[in-house]
Write an enzyme that holds these catalytic residues in place. Structure first.
Site, PDB file in Angstrom:
ATOM      1  N   CYS B  58      -3.699  -2.717   2.290  1.00  0.00           N
ATOM      2  CA  CYS B  58      -4.896  -1.526   3.254  1.00  0.00           C
ATOM      3  C   CYS B  58      -5.249  -0.249   2.516  1.00  0.00           C
ATOM      4  O   CYS B  58      -6.515  -0.017   2.215  1.00  0.00           O
ATOM      5  CB  CYS B  58      -3.985  -1.271   4.819  1.00  0.00           C
ATOM      6  SG  CYS B  58      -2.661  -0.117   4.684  1.00  0.00           S
ATOM      7  N   HIS B 155      -7.119   5.048   6.626  1.00  0.00           N
ATOM      8  CA  HIS B 155      -6.698   5.811   5.481  1.00  0.00           C
ATOM      9  C   HIS B 155      -7.873   6.525   4.662  1.00  0.00           C
ATOM     10  O   HIS B 155      -8.754   6.497   4.821  1.00  0.00           O
ATOM     11  CB  HIS B 155      -6.269   4.555   4.723  1.00  0.00           C
ATOM     12  CG  HIS B 155      -4.513   3.889   5.409  1.00  0.00           C
ATOM     13  ND1 HIS B 155      -4.202   4.726   6.277  1.00  0.00           N
ATOM     14  CD2 HIS B 155      -3.835   3.280   4.739  1.00  0.00           C
ATOM     15  CE1 HIS B 155      -3.040   3.179   6.306  1.00  0.00           C
ATOM     16  NE2 HIS B 155      -3.150   2.843   5.322  1.00  0.00           N
TER      17      HIS B 155
END
Lengths: 266, 266, 266, 266
Positions: B58, B155
């Site tokens: 990710c 993120h």
């Protein structure tokens, strides 16, 4: 400056006069020797007892102390990429609205990145021979990205750096250099007398809540010291934590005052 | 692999087989063409209908999509310094204890930094002529520092990069390249058909809570695109936000499946 | 109990034996006199030097100390409605996943509400004449709602209470009663010798981060003491903060041990 | 009031005129019938087309809707003890400094507790026969404690209540009453047409981050419905969550406007 003109010694945490060539910018764990610029400052400003000394921006502190330790052993550093995760208290009070920092980070702090570069060059610079100015470490280039995170106190700085010399130190040597750091401050009578750096071996440290009060906030906590891979542009990377309202602000002013007294300027 | 051997098409979010040379590592906004490795994979593994396709870690996602956009216009990037502030959901559930992330950040995520480098090289690599393998973009060096912050989803990646060519683009040109990005994905029938990048002009964006759901989490939000100073080692810096559980995980698997169907592999 | 049977004095923070009629449940700021149950406990269990003393659930502490102070001046309290905002550390480590407490609160803590009621009745009860048991304060009814909030340390308890006597005290008198509280603990040689209650006058205090370390966590911080309106069912309302891992746990065990030594039981 | 005097229909979220006897205080899930006070208001203020309708304080909403549902089945409630954990967005922007809500809660919100009591009495009151005023539900006494927690959106309210009738309902009956609630709003053409209450069976729900957007924020989430023990002063306790910026603010104004149009007042 009104206070200074009134012959009052001023140790300031404000940003206005930091880059003034007549004003020492002193991080007590790194360059108290710059206080010797005071006689020349007084001469130029026609002062007898007053003077102005600045301490640095809070985000610079965690970067510059480890750099000083490394340069002391391995010579000049020519490049740094710096990333910071800065605490809320760095913005004063009321500062950042809580609406902005719940479940969030802010990727920008106004003015912070520029300060980081220029202040580091001045702090790490050398007082010239006549003590009439500071030769800044102009060959040190710093690229910075400063962010705000939901932490009350304690700025994290993540630093990737490259030495001028290509015989680069190993992570182990870099660690040792930080452990061995002997700041000039130790020669003065000051309320803090440690080495100024605590090196952590656990790879998930330092952390702001756990480590910011190390030595009452007067010490930089350093961890994750690692060496670059073979072809890496950077030689060493590390993470550093500094207590932004102690060594990053008022605490530095206090130590600077103590050194100034010790040197007979007050 | 049991499923694959049972002739079931598998699109996996797990890390185990990502770097296997027979397995396409596909970020649908970047390299769906790598799915053409499937016939060779089937041949080697003796499969008729089954196959294995992986999507990436990710943390890689927010870095690689903007890199792909920039490389499409300005040629190869040879160096990246990456710093991440990663969300809690990236660690699964229960994941990180709340005790560790109140008034705190964690300067380390196990295994994450290594994955970032190698996976980026493979995703940005080229399928070779016979479609029997991917030539990784080996000259791209990535130095990474990955941290955990108290954010639920989204993120942040902060990237400093250097092109191979020294005729470096301006910030304005880099922005335009991101805006103009046309991922190959748009040629397929998939549930997401946007450009994959949204460029922010406000310097305090993107922010995780405000921007992670842009295009339902299928788009990378990019901001703070700025050019290096004159002697700067890095040409461009930017901040990117990706929704780690959508485009950073299950969402990529879904898009990969849709492309695989569209290409007749299912 | 194995340790106890081995004649080892045990001061336990665990919940298992708290309601055992042979075991003193002692909150050192309230009922160290219950330690006098030890001789009878020894007699029944055939022990010479061993004994078992429990300290209370952490959420009870902030409620019971102020109640003790008020009852000392105004007689029995017959009803309490209690609401708590409890810190993460109360759940141990790893405890609550961070995913559950970012931008969130949890309206339930398993088992906590029941413990609050029964333990308060026992702590506030009276050692009977022969020192063979504790007469619980059964007429004190407590209704409790316990919630978890994203705070590291420090439980908040909000208490609404009704006295048996209808000549109810004013807010001012209630404040004074708390200020004047003289716990029996002060008669013993213990590492903490304060009154155990600090009263705040500012209406937005106490707050966990600011006040939990008052007297190193051995003191209950009380604020917002206010009287009910004319027809109000409740006479007094207040907010109390206790450090759940100090006076709410290990700190109580230590003080209990010190009193036990002082009384000659060890 | 300038707008109103200029014959403009005003639906206000501000607190100033809520308790004015000429002004309907309308929570659309509870008392849209109070809009019938408009003709009398116009008569008194000499208006033809203008009017002023207020919606309630955001903290009241989560309390009053479940009360209305319970009163519809079990008759008047005479006493409530209310505790709230309120979100940051309730304080506007910039509102609460982040320094105050990291690792912290604030045990006080200025003016909030008073509003809760008086506004609930008016909303739950009856329009009198001539539609010239609202007979407040004066026998309902509310004792409130309002706190601020680090949550972006979604106020939690914890309610302990006592009915006038002593044949008190069981928890199961109370749940059913909430599930069966049919607000008058459903008879009008409005953008929201649900029952206004969602009942949770899991004992750790509702939670702000997970449940605040139920029905786009137009529905009160209720959980932890439980009955008092035998001698308990309170008959029922529950926890309720309302989205403070939707049904707790602008969303209510919108629904009120829609009902006003539907009734021909606009």
């Amino acid at each position: 400056m009104e206070f200074v003109k009134a012959e009052i010694p001023v140790l300031s945490n404000a940003k206005s006069h930091r880059m003034n060539p007549l004003v020492p910018l002193v991080l007590p764990l790194v360059n108290p020797v710059h206080l010797d610029l005071i006689p020349f400052q007084r001469e130029r400003l026609g002062l007898k007892k007053g003077f102005l000394v600045c301490n640095s921006n809070c985000a610079v502190v965690g970067v510059v102390v480890p750099l000083a330790a490394l340069q002391a052993k391995f010579g000049p550093i020519v490049e740094c990429e710096v990333f910071t995760e800065q605490a809320i208290s760095g913005a004063g009070y009321p500062g950042v609205p809580s609406m902005d920092l719940v479940d969030n980070v802010i990727p920008f702090i106004s003015g912070e990145e520029e300060k980081l570069e220029v202040e580091a060059q001045k702090i790490l610079g050398c007082l010239n021979d006549g003590a009439t100015g500071v030769d800044e470490q102009a060959e040190l280039r710093i690229g910075a990205t400063c962010t705000r995170v939901p932490v009350t106190d304690g700025h994290m700085a993540y630093v990737s750096l490259r030495f001028k010399s290509r015989s680069r130190p190993s992570a182990k040597q870099a660690k040792q250099a930080m452990i061995d750091y002997q700041p000039e401050l130790q020669n003065f009578k000051a309320s803090f007398s440690g080495s100024g750096i605590k090196v952590f071996m656990d790879e998930d440290r330092p952390q702001p809540r756990l480590d910011r009060n190390t030595c009452n906030g007067y010490t930089i906590s350093v961890g994750r010291i690692r060496e670059g891979q073979k072809d890496d542009h950077f030689d060493i990377r590390f993470a550093a934590l500094s207590h932004n309202t102690v060594i990053g602000a008022a605490g530095s002013s206090i130590l600077n005052a103590e050194v100034a007294i010790s040197k007979g300027f007050v």
